[in-house]
Design an enzyme around this catalytic site. Structure first.
Site, mmCIF file in Angstrom:
data_model
loop_
_atom_site.group_PDB
_atom_site.id
_atom_site.type_symbol
_atom_site.label_atom_id
_atom_site.label_comp_id
_atom_site.label_asym_id
_atom_site.label_seq_id
_atom_site.Cartn_x
_atom_site.Cartn_y
_atom_site.Cartn_z
ATOM 1 N N HIS A 235 0.862 -1.182 0.000
ATOM 2 C CA HIS A 235 0.000 0.000 0.000
ATOM 3 C C HIS A 235 0.895 1.228 0.000
ATOM 4 O O HIS A 235 1.495 1.562 1.014
ATOM 5 C CB HIS A 235 -0.918 -0.002 1.232
ATOM 6 C CG HIS A 235 -1.877 1.147 1.264
ATOM 7 N ND1 HIS A 235 -2.764 1.343 2.304
ATOM 8 C CD2 HIS A 235 -2.097 2.169 0.394
ATOM 9 C CE1 HIS A 235 -3.481 2.426 2.072
ATOM 10 N NE2 HIS A 235 -3.083 2.955 0.918
ATOM 11 N N GLU B 4 -2.040 -1.559 -3.559
ATOM 12 C CA GLU B 4 -3.164 -0.841 -2.972
ATOM 13 C C GLU B 4 -2.924 0.651 -3.129
ATOM 14 O O GLU B 4 -1.823 1.136 -2.855
ATOM 15 C CB GLU B 4 -3.311 -1.189 -1.490
ATOM 16 C CG GLU B 4 -3.655 -2.656 -1.239
ATOM 17 C CD GLU B 4 -3.805 -2.982 0.221
ATOM 18 O OE1 GLU B 4 -4.453 -3.994 0.535
ATOM 19 O OE2 GLU B 4 -3.262 -2.231 1.066
ATOM 20 N N HIS C 85 -7.801 -7.395 6.540
ATOM 21 C CA HIS C 85 -7.655 -6.284 7.488
ATOM 22 C C HIS C 85 -7.864 -6.779 8.919
ATOM 23 O O HIS C 85 -8.938 -7.236 9.292
ATOM 24 C CB HIS C 85 -8.603 -5.117 7.222
ATOM 25 C CG HIS C 85 -8.113 -3.846 7.880
ATOM 26 N ND1 HIS C 85 -7.050 -3.121 7.380
ATOM 27 C CD2 HIS C 85 -8.493 -3.214 9.007
ATOM 28 C CE1 HIS C 85 -6.823 -2.083 8.162
ATOM 29 N NE2 HIS C 85 -7.677 -2.119 9.170
#
Length: 248
Positions: A46, A73, A194
């Site tokens: 990310h 991401e 997550h």
């Protein structure tokens, strides 16, 4: 026979440790290679707009050396989409982003930002990237994901992971199960992630509609004590055990 559940290892927090001191180590590139060797099916990165951990250089180098695949991401912004255009990741995942948050706090609100998300999906697809949308386990958001043309979703498991009671955790698990079933009925590929760790991953891994789990912080934290390769292997083992006992 149950299909194999894939593991995407997020290595952001290798970079977090490096950036804390502004050093050249630990190296996310080495972490990506070690995770692959230990059985990761892909590497997730990310690159946040504030560059708090992963840097552009990390993404460029990892893209060059990976033997599996990279899942990038990124926020739905011009700057991040321009960077993705340069990198051409095999897989990309659009996520919400707030500068003040410690970690991603919820799913992308496609219903509110439909036009912007739809344009981003199309742009990424023109690069040849398979696009995923990180969303809450909500049927309206899932329908919206189909409407904007995304072939893949990643269900946000944060509420399940953060549940402080068995009752709340069970409720959130049911939400994820129902969302996964609904998404699969619409022919979406369904991933999840997550907040998943070694003590809560099995019930999620047992959801037959899920294709891949993306897990990072827990694996990097475990790696401090047993090494990254062993941490990845252990997570894969738990996921495989959960799948083994799912009824066909």
């Amino acid at each position: 026979m149950n299909k194999e559940l894939l593991l995407g290892v997020n290595i952001d927090h290798i970079a977090t440790i490096r950036q804390a001191r502004g050093t050249r180590y630990p190296d996310p590139v080495q972490a990506a290679m070690d995770a692959e060797e230990a059985g990761a099916d892909g590497i997730t990165l990310h690159m946040r707009e504030d560059l708090r951990h992963i840097q552009a250089r990390d993404v460029r180098l990892i893209k060059q050396v990976l033997q599996t695949r990279m899942n990038l991401e990124l926020a739905v912004t011009e700057a991040m989409l321009d960077f993705a255009e340069e990198i051409s990741p095999e897989h990309s995942c659009l996520v919400p982003e707030k500068r003040e948050e410690l970690t991603t706090e919820g799913g992308l609100d496609i219903l509110t930002h439909r036009n912007v998300v739809e344009k981003a999906v199309r742009r990424l697809q023109l690069m040849g990237s398979e696009v995923s949308l990180f969303i809450d386990p909500d049927k309206e958001q899932i329908r919206a994901a189909v409407d904007v043309g995304a072939p893949v979703i990643e269900l946000h498991t944060g509420c399940y992971a953060d549940a402080t009671s068995e009752e709340k955790q069970h409720y959130e698990l049911q939400r994820i199960k129902e969302a996964a079933e609904f998404a699969a009925s619409l022919n979406l590929v369904v991933n999840a992630g997550h907040g998943l760790h070694y003590h809560n991953v099995k019930p999620i891994a047992a959801i037959r509609e899920l294709n891949e789990l993306n897990i990072g912080h827990a694996i990097i934290a475990r790696a401090l004590f047993c090494g990254l390769k062993e941490a990845v292997r252990h997570m894969r083992q738990l996921m495989q055990e959960a799948r083994l006992y799912v009824n066909d």
